[in-house]
Design a protein around this motif. Sequence first.
Motif, PDB file in Angstrom:
ATOM      1  N   GLN A  48      -7.402  23.893 -30.191  1.00  0.00           N
ATOM      2  CA  GLN A  48      -8.049  24.466 -29.006  1.00  0.00           C
ATOM      3  C   GLN A  48      -7.019  25.014 -28.030  1.00  0.00           C
ATOM      4  O   GLN A  48      -7.224  26.078 -27.423  1.00  0.00           O
ATOM      5  CB  GLN A  48      -8.901  23.403 -28.306  1.00  0.00           C
ATOM      6  CG  GLN A  48      -9.743  23.951 -27.160  1.00  0.00           C
ATOM      7  CD  GLN A  48     -10.864  24.862 -27.648  1.00  0.00           C
ATOM      8  OE1 GLN A  48     -11.826  24.394 -28.240  1.00  0.00           O
ATOM      9  NE2 GLN A  48     -10.740  26.164 -27.408  1.00  0.00           N
TER      10      GLN A  48
ATOM     11  N   PRO B 202     -19.457  27.069 -23.565  1.00  0.00           N
ATOM     12  CA  PRO B 202     -19.167  25.694 -23.961  1.00  0.00           C
ATOM     13  C   PRO B 202     -20.304  24.773 -23.552  1.00  0.00           C
ATOM     14  O   PRO B 202     -21.092  25.100 -22.660  1.00  0.00           O
ATOM     15  CB  PRO B 202     -17.872  25.375 -23.191  1.00  0.00           C
ATOM     16  CG  PRO B 202     -17.879  26.320 -22.035  1.00  0.00           C
ATOM     17  CD  PRO B 202     -18.530  27.567 -22.539  1.00  0.00           C
TER      18      PRO B 202
ATOM     19  N   THR C 144     -15.076  27.357 -29.174  1.00  0.00           N
ATOM     20  CA  THR C 144     -14.891  25.942 -28.870  1.00  0.00           C
ATOM     21  C   THR C 144     -14.670  25.210 -30.190  1.00  0.00           C
ATOM     22  O   THR C 144     -15.544  25.195 -31.050  1.00  0.00           O
ATOM     23  CB  THR C 144     -16.122  25.359 -28.156  1.00  0.00           C
ATOM     24  OG1 THR C 144     -16.300  26.037 -26.904  1.00  0.00           O
ATOM     25  CG2 THR C 144     -15.933  23.867 -27.886  1.00  0.00           C
TER      26      THR C 144
ATOM     27  N   TYR D  34     -15.838  25.431 -35.510  1.00  0.00           N
ATOM     28  CA  TYR D  34     -15.932  25.872 -34.124  1.00  0.00           C
ATOM     29  C   TYR D  34     -17.324  26.402 -33.828  1.00  0.00           C
ATOM     30  O   TYR D  34     -18.106  26.701 -34.736  1.00  0.00           O
ATOM     31  CB  TYR D  34     -14.885  26.947 -33.820  1.00  0.00           C
ATOM     32  CG  TYR D  34     -15.044  28.224 -34.616  1.00  0.00           C
ATOM     33  CD1 TYR D  34     -15.862  29.262 -34.170  1.00  0.00           C
ATOM     34  CD2 TYR D  34     -14.375  28.392 -35.825  1.00  0.00           C
ATOM     35  CE1 TYR D  34     -16.016  30.426 -34.901  1.00  0.00           C
ATOM     36  CE2 TYR D  34     -14.519  29.558 -36.569  1.00  0.00           C
ATOM     37  CZ  TYR D  34     -15.339  30.569 -36.106  1.00  0.00           C
ATOM     38  OH  TYR D  34     -15.486  31.725 -36.836  1.00  0.00           O
TER      39      TYR D  34
END
Length: 218
Positions: A119, A167, A43, A162
């Motif tokens: 992303q 998530p 993420t 990241y």
Amino acid sequence: DDAEQSSSGSVNLTSSDLELTHDSTDQIDGMRWTGVTIPPGATITAAWIQFSAKESQSEVTSLRIRGELSANPATFTTASGSITARAPTLAAASWSPVPWTAGEAGTRQQTPDLTLVIQEIVGQGAWASGNALVIMIDGTGHRTAYAWDGSATASPLLHVEYTTGPPPDLPPVARLSLSKASPTSLTVTADGSASTDTDTTPIANYSFDFGDGTVISG
């Protein structure tokens, strides 16, 4: 690995600088980083490119930054139109850089956040740690940054932050619709099925609070 494509389609692979974007004509610039060690499923929490100013410029400049929607893009070539032929990401960032002074490499030469662009690239099913990643810039105006061929140490630096693992559990977005069987009906139907929750814990139930102490769950 960087390149410039002129409005005629010709591609230059050996320029010492990257004109963002006017150099006789408005052009599109491409930058390719190899060995990007972002793991699949990561993420992205922050991302930007740090440029180093080669020249001092203050013209009004408006740029669009997108990525190439490829999990492992090929190196640039001199084939006509080879940069614009690459499929761009849907995500994009707009940048209106303030005036630059030659030799600067600070916040003035730093792009806006590119989290959504990066992303979209690393979120592809074929993405693997160590793959290459391409960013493309077009627009109007003029800022001149060092290219790799002009200075390896001052060339564009891609910065990405990241996290790994599941998530974050984001709150759902509630969407409520109300309807009546007829204009005179005293029965109102509440429907929350258009609500969305995009993370790994989807909506399990709905609760309606009508403000009079009545709460209905479903």
